[in-house]
Design an enzyme around this catalytic site. Structure first.
Site, PDB file in Angstrom:
ATOM      1  N   ARG A  89       4.950 -13.004 -30.765  1.00  0.00           N
ATOM      2  CA  ARG A  89       6.368 -12.885 -30.984  1.00  0.00           C
ATOM      3  C   ARG A  89       7.153 -14.259 -30.566  1.00  0.00           C
ATOM      4  O   ARG A  89       7.303 -14.513 -29.410  1.00  0.00           O
ATOM      5  CB  ARG A  89       6.977 -11.710 -30.461  1.00  0.00           C
ATOM      6  CG  ARG A  89       8.493 -11.641 -30.501  1.00  0.00           C
ATOM      7  CD  ARG A  89       9.055 -10.234 -30.053  1.00  0.00           C
ATOM      8  NE  ARG A  89      10.479 -10.197 -30.123  1.00  0.00           N
ATOM      9  CZ  ARG A  89      11.226 -10.034 -29.163  1.00  0.00           C
ATOM     10  NH1 ARG A  89      10.851  -9.861 -27.958  1.00  0.00           N
ATOM     11  NH2 ARG A  89      12.541 -10.052 -29.466  1.00  0.00           N
ATOM     12  N   HIS A 125      17.481 -14.788 -30.733  1.00  0.00           N
ATOM     13  CA  HIS A 125      17.350 -14.575 -29.292  1.00  0.00           C
ATOM     14  C   HIS A 125      18.082 -15.502 -28.188  1.00  0.00           C
ATOM     15  O   HIS A 125      17.575 -16.266 -27.623  1.00  0.00           O
ATOM     16  CB  HIS A 125      15.756 -14.848 -28.656  1.00  0.00           C
ATOM     17  CG  HIS A 125      15.308 -14.238 -27.835  1.00  0.00           C
ATOM     18  ND1 HIS A 125      13.987 -13.248 -27.752  1.00  0.00           N
ATOM     19  CD2 HIS A 125      15.718 -13.973 -26.460  1.00  0.00           C
ATOM     20  CE1 HIS A 125      14.026 -12.773 -26.431  1.00  0.00           C
ATOM     21  NE2 HIS A 125      15.025 -13.154 -25.794  1.00  0.00           N
ATOM     22  N   GLU A 128      17.869  -7.747 -28.166  1.00  0.00           N
ATOM     23  CA  GLU A 128      18.670  -7.105 -27.243  1.00  0.00           C
ATOM     24  C   GLU A 128      20.244  -7.477 -27.362  1.00  0.00           C
ATOM     25  O   GLU A 128      20.842  -8.081 -26.581  1.00  0.00           O
ATOM     26  CB  GLU A 128      18.379  -7.624 -25.660  1.00  0.00           C
ATOM     27  CG  GLU A 128      16.866  -7.289 -25.364  1.00  0.00           C
ATOM     28  CD  GLU A 128      16.575  -7.593 -23.917  1.00  0.00           C
ATOM     29  OE1 GLU A 128      17.328  -8.102 -23.218  1.00  0.00           O
ATOM     30  OE2 GLU A 128      15.426  -7.292 -23.613  1.00  0.00           O
ATOM     31  N   ASN A 148      12.090  -3.172 -25.751  1.00  0.00           N
ATOM     32  CA  ASN A 148      12.110  -3.971 -24.786  1.00  0.00           C
ATOM     33  C   ASN A 148      12.136  -3.050 -23.477  1.00  0.00           C
ATOM     34  O   ASN A 148      13.443  -2.483 -23.379  1.00  0.00           O
ATOM     35  CB  ASN A 148      12.916  -5.266 -24.463  1.00  0.00           C
ATOM     36  CG  ASN A 148      12.567  -6.179 -25.571  1.00  0.00           C
ATOM     37  OD1 ASN A 148      11.645  -6.154 -26.274  1.00  0.00           O
ATOM     38  ND2 ASN A 148      13.229  -7.352 -25.526  1.00  0.00           N
ATOM     39  N   TYR A 163      12.157  -2.630 -19.150  1.00  0.00           N
ATOM     40  CA  TYR A 163      11.775  -3.319 -17.984  1.00  0.00           C
ATOM     41  C   TYR A 163      12.225  -2.383 -16.764  1.00  0.00           C
ATOM     42  O   TYR A 163      11.205  -2.437 -15.814  1.00  0.00           O
ATOM     43  CB  TYR A 163      12.522  -4.595 -17.828  1.00  0.00           C
ATOM     44  CG  TYR A 163      12.231  -5.634 -18.747  1.00  0.00           C
ATOM     45  CD1 TYR A 163      11.115  -6.506 -18.192  1.00  0.00           C
ATOM     46  CD2 TYR A 163      12.764  -6.112 -19.788  1.00  0.00           C
ATOM     47  CE1 TYR A 163      10.611  -7.678 -19.035  1.00  0.00           C
ATOM     48  CE2 TYR A 163      12.234  -6.993 -20.606  1.00  0.00           C
ATOM     49  CZ  TYR A 163      11.225  -7.664 -20.248  1.00  0.00           C
ATOM     50  OH  TYR A 163      10.832  -8.659 -21.069  1.00  0.00           O
ATOM     51  N   GLU A 197       8.593  -6.275 -25.752  1.00  0.00           N
ATOM     52  CA  GLU A 197       8.917  -6.940 -24.498  1.00  0.00           C
ATOM     53  C   GLU A 197       8.301  -6.033 -23.340  1.00  0.00           C
ATOM     54  O   GLU A 197       9.122  -4.817 -23.366  1.00  0.00           O
ATOM     55  CB  GLU A 197       9.976  -7.697 -23.970  1.00  0.00           C
ATOM     56  CG  GLU A 197      10.057  -8.906 -24.783  1.00  0.00           C
ATOM     57  CD  GLU A 197      11.622  -9.615 -24.395  1.00  0.00           C
ATOM     58  OE1 GLU A 197      12.085  -9.428 -23.287  1.00  0.00           O
ATOM     59  OE2 GLU A 197      12.186 -10.034 -25.347  1.00  0.00           O
TER      60      GLU A 197
HETATM   61  C1  FCB Z   1      14.561  -9.690 -21.665  1.00  0.00           C
HETATM   62  C2  FCB Z   1      14.764 -10.956 -22.655  1.00  0.00           C
HETATM   63  C3  FCB Z   1      13.717 -12.065 -22.359  1.00  0.00           C
HETATM   64  C4  FCB Z   1      13.477 -12.208 -20.798  1.00  0.00           C
HETATM   65  C5  FCB Z   1      13.102 -10.863 -20.318  1.00  0.00           C
HETATM   66  C6  FCB Z   1      12.810 -11.109 -18.728  1.00  0.00           C
HETATM   67  O1  FCB Z   1      16.141  -9.385 -21.390  1.00  0.00           O
HETATM   68  O2  FCB Z   1      14.882 -10.561 -23.820  1.00  0.00           O
HETATM   69  O3  FCB Z   1      14.170 -13.283 -23.047  1.00  0.00           O
HETATM   70  O4  FCB Z   1      14.366 -13.017 -20.140  1.00  0.00           O
HETATM   71  O5  FCB Z   1      14.229 -10.232 -20.193  1.00  0.00           O
END
Ligand code: FCB
Length: 443
Positions: free
Chosen positions: A76, A120, A165, A291, A293, A349
């Site tokens: 990607r 992006h 995002e 995505n 995290y 992600e």
């Molecule tokens: C996300 C972004 C990516 C990267 C990661 C750590 O929010 O999409 O570009 O910075 O975090």
């Protein structure tokens, strides 16, 4: 647990144009808001810029070889809008388009399936000068740019992501001001958010009209929102923040309207919603890109944004200070299937930053990253078992790169980038990931 993943599961890595390409002012590329922002003193840690980044623009063939060595099934990347359309619309920069043509050809040649994100975060500065995302015209320009890309690459590239995002674009770029364009205005943030919905919808529409084969979706960052306590006011605060971070995107896309309660609170600060806007946002998508995290812990805090205080949980932290909370991945994936009936889910992600360094033996040992990935992939396996239709996983990131406001200080790669020499050194996690791909599942 875990065992094998479904046949045809796409094991990939993700990157983004401004974070890796470099060649920021070469071959006719126009200025982006991140060029402008990173060159503005005080905006990015250490004054870092993406001028050179990983120099992927020149080294893309080596990088594709690296991906091939890892056995990646998918990759990607994102297209830098100002590389293709230096002013955002109108005159096309052939040299820029050619770069993406060559990249796609090299990936296909290596039997790596390309997934392209159209936005992006590197908006053409020329469009920012006309008001950027808070200006509705930007959505229209995006639709035209998307149509151009379907036209130019759509004979070979069949996986498209409209936006990456949009929450971060709207909130962190326009309300918090930590990302480009660095504004701090609730009205601009809400207008940007709405126009991002419209923009994504216009791109989906253009894709359907192009008649090109393939699939199109959007990528959002979502997070489980947990109340700090079971006090009534913390529960309400968590619900408000969930409407903001998660549902402000999911509800228009899957239900055709903004979440009512929060809309009620923000109504007098909203931009004009024209007839047809929510229908544009609400078109059927072929997949959803998630995505993931971290989760967020929310309590009631009068005077703050939405009267909320938002924090990370108490668990272990990555170098970024983000809590490692793998269970939240399962929570979000199952919510998407249950509440929004998502039929095809790509995990676009997931990954972590740690303070990696080259050891005496010349290798980069990153056991924490391997542990992080193992725990998160175990949750993916769990979600698959629960029936969530996960089609692929794109690890963030292929290599260490320009981490936005944090510059080069945060290393997210499974490949180490030596910024002095631009040499790439696969970390232990890269070797581990290659094994996961090879066996199509966790050891
Ligand atoms: C996300 C972004 C990516 C990267 C990661 C750590 O929010 O999409 O570009 O910075 O975090």
């Amino acid at each position: 647990m875990a065992g094998e993943f479904p046949a045809g599961f796409i094991w990939g890595c993700a990157t983004a144009s401004y974070q890796i390409e470099g060649a920021a002012f070469e071959d006719g590329k126009g200025e982006s808001i991140w060029d402008r922002f990173s060159h503005t003193p005080g905006k990015v840690r250490n004054g870092d810029t993406g001028d050179v980044a990983c120099d992927h623009y020149h080294r893309y063939l080596d990088d594709v070889r690296l991906m091939q060595d890892l056995g990646l099934k998918g990759y990607r990347f994102s297209v830098a809008w100002p590389r293709v359309l230096p002013r955002g619309y109108g005159q096309i920069n052939r040299a820029g388009l050619d770069f993406y043509n060559r990249l796609v050809d090299a990936l296909l040649e290596a039997e790596i399936e390309p997934f392209a994100t159209l936005y992006h975060w590197d908006l053409p500065q020329a469009l920012q000068d006309r008001g950027g995302w808070p200006n509705r015209d930007t959505a229209k320009a995006f639709g035209e740019y998307a149509a151009l890309m379907f036209d130019e690459l759509g004979d070979r590239l069949t996986n498209w992501i409209t936006l990456n995002e949009p929450y971060v674009v709207a909130d962190i770029g326009h309300r918090q001001g930590i990302h480009a364009p660095g504004h701090q205005s609730v009205e601009e943030c809400l207008a940007a958010a709405h126009h991002l919905h419209v923009a994504s919808g216009l791109a989906v529409q253009a894709f359907r009209e192009s008649g090109r084969p393939g699939q199109i979706g959007i990528t959002c960052n979502l997070a489980p929102i947990h109340p700090a306590s079971d006090r009534e006011e913390d529960l309400a605060a968590a619900d408000r923040f969930d409407q903001w971070l998660n549902r402000w995107w999911l509800d228009p896309i899957y239900r055709g309207h903004y979440p009512q309660d929060l809309l009620g609170l923000l109504e007098n600060r909203m931009p004009e919603i024209e007839p047809g806007d929510l229908e544009l946002a609400h078109q059927p998508l072929d997949f959803f890109g998630l995505n993931y995290y971290f989760r967020q812990i929310v309590s009631h805090e009068p005077g703050e944004w939405l009267d909320t205080k938002v924090e990370f949980g108490p668990g272990p932290k990555t170098a970024f200070g983000w809590e490692v909370y793998p269970e939240g991945y399962y929570e979000i994936m199952t919510r998407l299937a249950r509440e929004y009936d998502v039929k095809n889910l790509y995990l676009t992600e997931n990954g972590c930053a740690y303070a990696d360094r080259i050891s005496e033996d010349g290798e980069v040992h990153d056991p924490e990253r391997i542990a992080y990935l193992e725990q998160h992939l175990a949750q993916v396996a769990r979600a698959l078992e629960a029936g969530v239709p996960v089609r692929g996983y794109f690890l963030w990131s292929l290599m260490d790169n320009f981490e936005w406001a944090m510059g080069y200080s945060m290393r997210f790669g499974i490949v180490y980038t030596d910024y002095e020499t631009l040499r790439r050194i696969p970390k232990d996690s890269a070797k581990w990931y290659a094994q996961v791909i090879e066996r199509n599942g966790l050891p």
